[in-house]
Design an enzyme around this catalytic site. Structure first.
Site, PDB file in Angstrom:
ATOM      1  N   ASP A   5      -2.770   4.323 -15.137  1.00  0.00           N
ATOM      2  CA  ASP A   5      -3.356   4.659 -13.596  1.00  0.00           C
ATOM      3  C   ASP A   5      -4.524   6.245 -13.455  1.00  0.00           C
ATOM      4  O   ASP A   5      -4.017   6.995 -14.478  1.00  0.00           O
ATOM      5  CB  ASP A   5      -1.917   4.560 -12.681  1.00  0.00           C
ATOM      6  CG  ASP A   5      -2.619   5.575 -12.088  1.00  0.00           C
ATOM      7  OD1 ASP A   5      -3.012   4.974 -10.903  1.00  0.00           O
ATOM      8  OD2 ASP A   5      -1.305   6.849 -10.911  1.00  0.00           O
ATOM      9  N   ASP A   7      -5.029   8.320 -10.430  1.00  0.00           N
ATOM     10  CA  ASP A   7      -4.592   9.158  -9.445  1.00  0.00           C
ATOM     11  C   ASP A   7      -3.333  10.118  -9.697  1.00  0.00           C
ATOM     12  O   ASP A   7      -2.164   9.537  -9.917  1.00  0.00           O
ATOM     13  CB  ASP A   7      -4.593   8.763  -8.596  1.00  0.00           C
ATOM     14  CG  ASP A   7      -5.842   9.261  -8.157  1.00  0.00           C
ATOM     15  OD1 ASP A   7      -6.794   9.074  -6.197  1.00  0.00           O
ATOM     16  OD2 ASP A   7      -6.746   8.790  -8.544  1.00  0.00           O
TER      17      ASP A   7
END
Length: 206
Positions: A5, A7
């Site tokens: 991922d 953020d």
């Protein structure tokens, strides 16, 4: 293969919250983001709602945020070490290409999948997204497709994330890492890293 991922995992911020702060709707957007990451509301609908609030932001603002985005401590060391050992690295984000592509350039990701912000003729955000929205299902599907494409056993696939929209991706991996994660994410993880230092994962992988 390692699938990340972006953020609050590879970078120490939520891009959409930072953009919103510059547009004067930071608190409103951050509250929606928090609920989405906890899994309290649908991610796709919440993303559309948040992006609509960014209408009118100039691309110069995004350039500034991109150039100053804080890379998570230990990320550079982890990624370079993985590549030295011939791991494929993949970035799959519900965030935006404006930032994901820059990380790909810096750290030589093999594959990057993220959302596309649309601009008008005056280089301002339209408040809409272009193309397919990268949501939880997209993340999991990308991991599964690449695992097959590269001919890897599931046991050789690691996924790292922090939010509820990472859960299907983590469940599809052979080794799931919850990084500074929300409670629902921790429940499905094989390993929880509760220190803001991604290089600590190297101790686990050795």
């Amino acid at each position: 293969m390692a699938v990340f991922d972006m953020d609050s995992t590879l970078i120490d911020m939520e891009c959409i919250d930072t953009i919103a702060a510059s547009a004067g709707c930071g608190e409103q957007v951050a509250a929606i983001t928090e609920r989405a990451m906890r899994g309290d509301i649908d991610f796709t609908q919440s993303l559309k709602e948040r992006v609509s609030l960014l209408k009118g932001v100039h691309l110069e603002t995004l350039d500034m945020i991109r150039d100053e985005m804080p890379v998570m401590p230990g990320a550079a060391e982890l990624l370079s070490t993985l590549r030295e050992h011939r791991w494929r690295t993949v970035l799959v984000s519900g965030g935006f290409t404006w930032f994901a592509d820059e990380l790909a350039r810096r750290f030589h990701f093999d594959v990057v999948v993220s959302n596309f912000l649309e601009f008008d003729d005056n280089d301002r955000l339209t408040g809409t997204l272009g193309g397919r929205i990268v949501d939880a299902k997209t993340k999991a599907d990308t991991l599964t497709q690449l695992t097959s494409q590269y001919g890897l056993p599931k046991s050789q696939v690691m996924a790292v994330g922090d939010g509820a929209n990472d859960i299907p991706m983590l469940q599809a991996a052979g080794f799931a890492v919850a990084f500074m994660a929300k409670p629902k994410v921790r429940e499905v993880a094989d390993y929880c890293l509760d220190e803001k230092n991604l290089a600590r994962l190297l101790d686990v992988l050795r």
